[in-house]
Write a protein that holds these residues in place. Sequence first.
Motif, PDB file in Angstrom:
ATOM      1  N   HIS A   1       0.865  -1.172   0.000  1.00 52.01           N
ATOM      2  CA  HIS A   1       0.000   0.000   0.000  1.00 52.01           C
ATOM      3  C   HIS A   1       0.907   1.228   0.000  1.00 52.01           C
ATOM      4  CE1 HIS A   1      -2.034   3.291   2.258  1.00 52.01           C
ATOM      5  NE2 HIS A   1      -3.025   2.988   1.443  1.00 52.01           N
ATOM      6  N   PHE A   2       0.646   2.170  -0.908  1.00 54.14           N
ATOM      7  CA  PHE A   2       1.541   3.317  -1.090  1.00 54.14           C
ATOM      8  C   PHE A   2       0.736   4.610  -0.997  1.00 54.14           C
ATOM      9  CE2 PHE A   2       3.270   6.465  -4.099  1.00 54.14           C
ATOM     10  CZ  PHE A   2       4.511   6.690  -3.513  1.00 54.14           C
ATOM     11  N   LYS A   3       1.322   5.625  -0.325  1.00 52.00           N
ATOM     12  CA  LYS A   3       0.641   6.909  -0.191  1.00 52.00           C
ATOM     13  C   LYS A   3       1.612   8.060  -0.430  1.00 52.00           C
ATOM     14  CE  LYS A   3      -2.321   9.677   2.858  1.00 52.00           C
ATOM     15  NZ  LYS A   3      -3.046   9.745   4.152  1.00 52.00           N
ATOM     16  N   ALA A   4       1.133   9.081  -1.143  1.00 57.27           N
ATOM     17  CA  ALA A   4       1.907  10.300  -1.387  1.00 57.27           C
ATOM     18  C   ALA A   4       0.996  11.506  -1.165  1.00 57.27           C
ATOM     19  CB  ALA A   4       2.471  10.317  -2.802  1.00 57.27           C
ATOM     20  N   VAL A   5       1.584  12.601  -0.701  1.00 52.13           N
ATOM     21  CA  VAL A   5       0.837  13.836  -0.453  1.00 52.13           C
ATOM     22  C   VAL A   5       1.566  14.983  -1.132  1.00 52.13           C
ATOM     23  CG1 VAL A   5      -0.003  15.457   1.281  1.00 52.13           C
ATOM     24  CG2 VAL A   5      -0.070  12.999   1.744  1.00 52.13           C
ATOM     25  N   CYS A   6       0.814  15.807  -1.855  1.00 54.02           N
ATOM     26  CA  CYS A   6       1.364  16.984  -2.530  1.00 54.02           C
ATOM     27  C   CYS A   6       0.671  18.223  -1.956  1.00 54.02           C
ATOM     28  CB  CYS A   6       1.126  16.894  -4.034  1.00 54.02           C
ATOM     29  SG  CYS A   6       1.964  18.180  -5.001  1.00 54.02           S
ATOM     30  N   THR A   7       1.461  19.235  -1.566  1.00 54.95           N
ATOM     31  CA  THR A   7       0.898  20.455  -0.983  1.00 54.95           C
ATOM     32  C   THR A   7       1.452  21.671  -1.697  1.00 54.95           C
ATOM     33  OG1 THR A   7       2.653  20.610   0.683  1.00 54.95           O
ATOM     34  CG2 THR A   7       0.681  19.364   1.279  1.00 54.95           C
TER      35      THR A   7
ATOM     36  N   GLY B   1       1.089  26.237  -1.363  1.00 55.72           N
ATOM     37  CA  GLY B   1       0.615  27.320  -0.512  1.00 55.72           C
ATOM     38  C   GLY B   1      -0.658  27.982  -1.007  1.00 55.72           C
ATOM     39  N   PRO B   2      -1.185  28.925  -0.214  1.00 54.35           N
ATOM     40  CA  PRO B   2      -2.445  29.605  -0.556  1.00 54.35           C
ATOM     41  C   PRO B   2      -2.367  30.322  -1.906  1.00 54.35           C
ATOM     42  CG  PRO B   2      -1.811  30.068   1.714  1.00 54.35           C
ATOM     43  CD  PRO B   2      -0.644  29.374   1.081  1.00 54.35           C
ATOM     44  N   SER B   3      -3.476  30.302  -2.618  1.00 55.69           N
ATOM     45  CA  SER B   3      -3.574  30.997  -3.906  1.00 55.69           C
ATOM     46  C   SER B   3      -5.025  31.384  -4.136  1.00 55.69           C
ATOM     47  CB  SER B   3      -3.088  30.094  -5.048  1.00 55.69           C
ATOM     48  OG  SER B   3      -3.939  28.955  -5.188  1.00 55.69           O
ATOM     49  N   TYR B   4      -5.227  32.247  -5.130  1.00 55.93           N
ATOM     50  CA  TYR B   4      -6.589  32.646  -5.504  1.00 55.93           C
ATOM     51  C   TYR B   4      -6.690  32.635  -7.036  1.00 55.93           C
ATOM     52  CZ  TYR B   4     -10.783  35.413  -6.275  1.00 55.93           C
ATOM     53  OH  TYR B   4     -12.024  35.834  -6.697  1.00 55.93           O
ATOM     54  N   PRO B   5      -7.589  31.820  -7.586  1.00 57.14           N
ATOM     55  CA  PRO B   5      -8.406  30.807  -6.905  1.00 57.14           C
ATOM     56  C   PRO B   5      -7.531  29.636  -6.441  1.00 57.14           C
ATOM     57  CG  PRO B   5      -8.641  30.605  -9.270  1.00 57.14           C
ATOM     58  CD  PRO B   5      -7.799  31.825  -9.047  1.00 57.14           C
ATOM     59  N   PRO B   6      -8.083  28.707  -5.625  1.00 56.51           N
ATOM     60  CA  PRO B   6      -7.287  27.569  -5.171  1.00 56.51           C
ATOM     61  C   PRO B   6      -6.710  26.777  -6.341  1.00 56.51           C
ATOM     62  CG  PRO B   6      -9.338  27.709  -3.928  1.00 56.51           C
ATOM     63  CD  PRO B   6      -9.445  28.702  -5.046  1.00 56.51           C
ATOM     64  N   ALA B   7      -5.499  26.253  -6.138  1.00 59.26           N
ATOM     65  CA  ALA B   7      -4.818  25.516  -7.199  1.00 59.26           C
ATOM     66  C   ALA B   7      -5.469  24.152  -7.424  1.00 59.26           C
ATOM     67  CB  ALA B   7      -3.343  25.337  -6.835  1.00 59.26           C
ATOM     68  N   ASN B   8      -5.222  23.614  -8.604  1.00 58.01           N
ATOM     69  CA  ASN B   8      -5.660  22.260  -8.932  1.00 58.01           C
ATOM     70  C   ASN B   8      -4.423  21.363  -9.019  1.00 58.01           C
ATOM     71  OD1 ASN B   8      -7.751  20.302  -9.920  1.00 58.01           O
ATOM     72  ND2 ASN B   8      -6.400  20.295 -11.698  1.00 58.01           N
ATOM     73  N   ILE B   9      -4.496  20.150  -8.442  1.00 57.95           N
ATOM     74  CA  ILE B   9      -3.351  19.233  -8.417  1.00 57.95           C
ATOM     75  C   ILE B   9      -3.705  17.968  -9.197  1.00 57.95           C
ATOM     76  CG2 ILE B   9      -1.847  17.827  -6.964  1.00 57.95           C
ATOM     77  CD1 ILE B   9      -2.105  19.922  -4.798  1.00 57.95           C
ATOM     78  N   THR B  10      -2.804  17.580 -10.104  1.00 57.58           N
ATOM     79  CA  THR B  10      -2.995  16.387 -10.932  1.00 57.58           C
ATOM     80  C   THR B  10      -1.791  15.467 -10.748  1.00 57.58           C
ATOM     81  OG1 THR B  10      -4.154  17.761 -12.567  1.00 57.58           O
ATOM     82  CG2 THR B  10      -3.480  15.553 -13.261  1.00 57.58           C
ATOM     83  N   TRP B  11      -2.049  14.153 -10.669  1.00 60.93           N
ATOM     84  CA  TRP B  11      -1.000  13.172 -10.433  1.00 60.93           C
ATOM     85  C   TRP B  11      -0.648  12.425 -11.725  1.00 60.93           C
ATOM     86  CZ3 TRP B  11       1.606  12.731  -5.897  1.00 60.93           C
ATOM     87  CH2 TRP B  11       1.025  13.314  -4.769  1.00 60.93           C
ATOM     88  N   TYR B  12       0.672  12.130 -11.867  1.00 62.57           N
ATOM     89  CA  TYR B  12       1.147  11.378 -13.028  1.00 62.57           C
ATOM     90  C   TYR B  12       2.174  10.343 -12.564  1.00 62.57           C
ATOM     91  CZ  TYR B  12      -0.733  15.254 -15.819  1.00 62.57           C
ATOM     92  OH  TYR B  12      -1.547  16.206 -16.382  1.00 62.57           O
TER      93      TYR B  12
ATOM     94  N   TYR C   1      -4.123  20.720  -0.491  1.00 61.35           N
ATOM     95  CA  TYR C   1      -3.560  19.387  -0.280  1.00 61.35           C
ATOM     96  C   TYR C   1      -4.185  18.417  -1.279  1.00 61.35           C
ATOM     97  CZ  TYR C   1      -2.336  21.243   4.376  1.00 61.35           C
ATOM     98  OH  TYR C   1      -1.856  22.000   5.407  1.00 61.35           O
ATOM     99  N   SER C   2      -3.357  17.486  -1.734  1.00 63.20           N
ATOM    100  CA  SER C   2      -3.885  16.372  -2.522  1.00 63.20           C
ATOM    101  C   SER C   2      -3.132  15.114  -2.133  1.00 63.20           C
ATOM    102  CB  SER C   2      -3.725  16.618  -4.023  1.00 63.20           C
ATOM    103  OG  SER C   2      -4.228  15.514  -4.764  1.00 63.20           O
ATOM    104  N   SER C   3      -3.869  14.036  -1.878  1.00 62.70           N
ATOM    105  CA  SER C   3      -3.232  12.764  -1.514  1.00 62.70           C
ATOM    106  C   SER C   3      -3.549  11.711  -2.572  1.00 62.70           C
ATOM    107  CB  SER C   3      -3.719  12.292  -0.144  1.00 62.70           C
ATOM    108  OG  SER C   3      -5.089  11.943  -0.184  1.00 62.70           O
ATOM    109  N   LEU C   4      -2.568  10.861  -2.805  1.00 60.16           N
ATOM    110  CA  LEU C   4      -2.709   9.732  -3.729  1.00 60.16           C
ATOM    111  C   LEU C   4      -2.434   8.459  -2.944  1.00 60.16           C
ATOM    112  CD1 LEU C   4      -2.860   8.391  -6.585  1.00 60.16           C
ATOM    113  CD2 LEU C   4      -0.389   8.819  -6.746  1.00 60.16           C
ATOM    114  N   GLU C   5      -3.389   7.549  -2.934  1.00 57.55           N
ATOM    115  CA  GLU C   5      -3.217   6.253  -2.281  1.00 57.55           C
ATOM    116  C   GLU C   5      -3.390   5.153  -3.321  1.00 57.55           C
ATOM    117  OE1 GLU C   5      -4.535   5.547   1.923  1.00 57.55           O
ATOM    118  OE2 GLU C   5      -5.871   7.218   1.439  1.00 57.55           O
ATOM    119  N   ILE C   6      -2.376   4.300  -3.422  1.00 57.63           N
ATOM    120  CA  ILE C   6      -2.418   3.188  -4.365  1.00 57.63           C
ATOM    121  C   ILE C   6      -2.396   1.887  -3.572  1.00 57.63           C
ATOM    122  CG2 ILE C   6      -1.220   2.029  -6.253  1.00 57.63           C
ATOM    123  CD1 ILE C   6      -0.236   4.690  -7.205  1.00 57.63           C
ATOM    124  N   TYR C   7      -3.388   1.059  -3.829  1.00 59.60           N
ATOM    125  CA  TYR C   7      -3.555  -0.194  -3.080  1.00 59.60           C
ATOM    126  C   TYR C   7      -3.007  -1.366  -3.892  1.00 59.60           C
ATOM    127  CZ  TYR C   7      -6.471   2.421   0.151  1.00 59.60           C
ATOM    128  OH  TYR C   7      -6.919   3.318   1.084  1.00 59.60           O
TER     129      TYR C   7
END
Length: 323
Positions: free
Chosen positions: A173-179, A181-192, A217-223
């Motif tokens: 089981h694998f987990k990663a977190v990408c963060t 800082g504050p922005s306007y509008p809030p940022a969008n996070i995409t995983w590759y 914050y964006s988290s990716l969990e791979i099972y």
Amino acid sequence: MASQREGARCASRRGAGLLHSTFNMLAFSWIIISELMLSAHCLKDLKIFVPEAVIMGNAATLSCQYDLEQAALYAVRWYFGQEEFYRYVPREAKPTFVFAVAGINVDLTNSDATSVTLKGVTRELSGSYQCEVSEDAPLFHTEIRSAHMQVIELPKDDPVMQVDKKVIGANDHFKAVCTVGPSYPPANITWYINGRKIYKTPLQRITQDAFEGSTTYSSLEIYPHSQVLQGFFQAMPKYQPNIMLLCEVSILHVFHKSVQQRIGLSNAPPTTISPNLLGLEGSKRYANGDPDNSALTGASQCICCSAVGSVTLALATLAVAQL
């Protein structure tokens, strides 16, 4: 008496003829005026161009393109919402006019009949802008177009990625977190992974928390048995035994930044030895659910007992020899 009746008839005929002639003249005049109006040059093809997004503090140029077909321009007006902030009237001695609107700072040196430039835009200037164009007499034909502009505030720091494992196996089981800082509008996070976009599935869970004015914050969990990882593990004999995990942070089409991490792939079998494989019960468990290794500990105690017995035997043999 007869002559009076005849005179009345003649007068009636003359009146009817005059009315008919007047009607024909009016109809003919209307046709001529209509033809002149249709053939007259007039305003057409009005288009507005406003930046979809502009970074806070930068300048923004808004433009209005139109075709007057050789007709004279009367005025161009610009509005933010319902408030007029800029006007251009070519017939005036000073053709440009600026009206006080909160937050708007017009750059007159870069503003004219077709465009207006705003200096140092702020977040409050996100909204609808309108361009109104009027041609001169006699028709004063007027048209208006509107468009939306978004002022964005960029995060001050680069994105950061954290992973819970640097090497993973096919059943991990694998987990990663990408963060970011504050922005306007809030940022969008995409995983590759290796340039391939990761989509949310039951075995590939992606969550994102984004609120205005706070960190995104964006988290990716791979099972285990995730489709994307299984494909890489199956290809390991042919390729390098690692993958490149990347998270991309974007805000509209203006801001794009990414951070990446190399993750190793391992096909090594698990190193944990099950007590059952040793023919031992090993059924006890700690409160946290981990296997009880008392059987392995017991095997070590037997080895120690054999060593003590050997030392005792040696001492007894030595004593007998001395006798």
